[in-house]
Write an enzyme that holds these catalytic residues in place. Structure first.
Site, PDB file in Angstrom:
ATOM      1  N   ASN A 400       0.826  -1.208   0.000  1.00 35.60           N
ATOM      2  CA  ASN A 400       0.000   0.000   0.000  1.00 35.60           C
ATOM      3  C   ASN A 400       0.861   1.259   0.000  1.00 35.60           C
ATOM      4  O   ASN A 400       0.967   1.949  -1.008  1.00 35.60           O
ATOM      5  CB  ASN A 400      -0.934  -0.023   1.218  1.00 35.60           C
ATOM      6  CG  ASN A 400      -2.087   0.957   1.091  1.00 35.60           C
ATOM      7  OD1 ASN A 400      -1.938   2.020   0.501  1.00 35.60           O
ATOM      8  ND2 ASN A 400      -3.214   0.605   1.645  1.00 35.60           N
ATOM      9  N   ASP A 401       1.477   1.544   1.118  1.00 37.93           N
ATOM     10  CA  ASP A 401       2.193   2.813   1.267  1.00 37.93           C
ATOM     11  C   ASP A 401       3.368   2.941   0.307  1.00 37.93           C
ATOM     12  O   ASP A 401       3.679   4.041  -0.153  1.00 37.93           O
ATOM     13  CB  ASP A 401       2.693   2.965   2.711  1.00 37.93           C
ATOM     14  CG  ASP A 401       1.545   2.904   3.708  1.00 37.93           C
ATOM     15  OD1 ASP A 401       0.483   3.493   3.411  1.00 37.93           O
ATOM     16  OD2 ASP A 401       1.696   2.256   4.755  1.00 37.93           O
ATOM     17  N   VAL A 402       4.040   1.830  -0.019  1.00 37.71           N
ATOM     18  CA  VAL A 402       5.237   1.895  -0.869  1.00 37.71           C
ATOM     19  C   VAL A 402       4.893   2.062  -2.337  1.00 37.71           C
ATOM     20  O   VAL A 402       5.781   2.192  -3.177  1.00 37.71           O
ATOM     21  CB  VAL A 402       6.129   0.653  -0.671  1.00 37.71           C
ATOM     22  CG1 VAL A 402       6.625   0.567   0.759  1.00 37.71           C
ATOM     23  CG2 VAL A 402       5.393  -0.621  -1.062  1.00 37.71           C
TER      24      VAL A 402
END
Length: 474
Positions: A400-402
């Site tokens: 998600n965040d990466v």
């Protein structure tokens, strides 16, 4: 042959053993630079540790009545009985928690050794060259032990992964640090007080360890584990100085130096400074709408395993970007089956590895290596980002965040400036997720609402298996 000569030769033999031991430490560490040599490197370093233990047991004062040999044997037996089964049974998803615990145990052991040494020399001849590193080890080891326990609790979801702050948090932390340092100075100046050592050093450092890590959010926890690992190494090296143990000095410095370098690399990969992380990070899984629409960013587009299989089968190049969601679902073997099915159809498949994907450095590399994915298909972020412009389909599995383009496009985002996998440059992006919930940083991902992105909701392992079956049936 005189007793002095025998003692000298025995001491020389022990010193040689220590030199061999830390040489194996260094050589073993060099093997950890790549997945092909990592197992061998671990075994070499473990051999060095075994030699260091034997050399320590050969030290004359261990058996001269001043120590209790059966306690040493009991410690070795208990440590082996607890550590070996725990390490063998732990799931890869829980590896960061285990690392945090093992690191904490090291810091706790150092703090206890410092306390025992103080009690042993209490009221007697305790030279500054021994006392100062011992006091340093007690403070840093205690911080590492209790901080690692908090990190374990956050990763294990025993403690909320969101930042937990008190009013005046920085003032409280500063006061605790000053109390610990002042207590160490008072003790080193010649004051003899076990109560001050326990309350001013151990208890205060324990509170500081808890108070430093509690305000740090889950998104920064991999960096915290690495930082605490460096702390444990430094405290072990200080203990080695106090005990005049060469292997402990070298081993501790290796851990401290490597942990510091890794901490800086990971902080850079997240576009975060270490002081900012320690001051209180962001993060923690936050619930979000389960799917369908988002009033701010527009609708999302859902897809099915059959549609995904068609896209993948007729692609020239596919990139798979794994994340912690793949680890939770234990989907690495299903992903390997999909990769083989696509290769059989002539599709080139690569794996995009972000430095902080998962909960610890190398998490995705180890998972994929476990499922026999060839090493040369694993591409680090800097190597794979230029490939996305030539990629027909990127399959994002629990990352998600990466992969969040807000890091590039939204200056107000908490992750703005963080290097990411630029999956949004692909012709098509397919995201496998259970829901529209945010990642560990607790922020929304604009990638999900892009026109070229399709969402495949469900368990990652089941979804990938269904895609693989559909690919093989085409």
């Amino acid at each position: 042959m005189s007793a002095g000569t025998i003692f000298l030769r025995q001491q020389n033999f022990i010193d040689v053993c220590y030199i061999v031991a830390f040489s194996l430490f260094i050589y073993g560490m060099s093997g950890l630079t790549g997945p092909r040599t990592a197992v061998r490197g671990n075994l070499i370093a473990a051999t060095g540790m075994a030699i260091a233990i034997v050399a320590t047991l050969l030290t004359p004062h261990v058996w001269d009545g001043s120590s209790t040999p059966w306690l040493i044997v009991l410690g070795l037996v208990l440590g082996t009985a607890i550590g070996l089964p725990a390490a063998r049974r732990v799931h890869m998803t829980a590896m960061p928690q285990m690392v945090a615990l093992f690191n904490g145990v090291g810091g706790g052991a150092v703090a206890i050794i410092a306390w025992v040494e103080y009690r042993h020399h209490f009221g007697g001849d305790y030279t500054l060259k021994t006392e100062i590193p011992s006091l340093f080890a007690a403070i840093v080891g205690s911080i590492s032990f209790w901080g690692s326990n908090i990190a374990f609790g956050k990763l294990q979801a025993i403690i909320p992964s969101r930042p937990i702050k008190l009013p005046g948090q920085a003032i409280i932390n500063g006061a605790l640090f000053l109390i610990a340092v002042a207590s160490a100075v008072i003790l080193a100046s010649g004051t003899h007080s076990q109560a001050l050592f326990i309350l001013g050093i151990l208890v205060t450092a324990a509170l500081l360890g808890n108070m430093v890590v509690l305000p740090i959010g889950g998104a920064d926890m991999p960096v915290v584990i690495s930082l605490l690992n460096a702390f444990t190494g430094l405290s072990a090296a200080a203990t080695g100085i106090a005990l005049n143990n060469t292997a402990l000095i070298v081993g501790g410095m290796i851990v401290g130096a490597s942990g510091t370098i890794l901490t800086n690399l990971m902080a850079k990969a997240m576009n975060r400074s270490v002081p900012a992380i320690v001051a209180g990070g962001f993060g923690g899984e936050v619930a979000a709408p389960a799917g369908g629409e988002d009033t701010d960013r527009g609708p999302v587009k859902s897809t099915t395993p059959d549609d995904v299989a068609i896209q993948l089968s007729y692609a020239r190049q596919v990139v798979i970007a794994p994340g912690y969601g793949m680890a939770v679902a234990q989907a690495q073997y299903a992903v390997r089956d999909l990769e083989k099915a696509l290769e059989d159809k002539g599709v080139r498949v690569l794996f995009a590895i972000h430095p902080v994907a998962g909960r610890m450095p190398g998490h995705m590399n180890v998972l994929l290596a476990e499922s026999q994915v060839p090493y040369d298909l694993l591409k680090e972020m800097d190597e794979v980002n230029p490939e996305f412009a030539r990629t027909d389909v990127t399959l994002v599995i629990g990352a998600n965040d990466v992969t969040n383009p807000a890091a590039k496009n939204e200056p107000g985002s908490p992750i703005y400036g963080m290097p990411i996998l630029e999956v949004d440059r692909s012709k098509s992006v397919i995201v496998l997720k259970r829901s529209m919930a945010s990642g560990f940083a607790g922020i929304d991902n604009p990638l999900f609402y892009e026109p070229e992105t399709s969402m495949l909701f469900g368990d990652a392992k089941s979804s990938v298996s269904e895609i693989t079956a559909a690919v093989e049936g085409l």
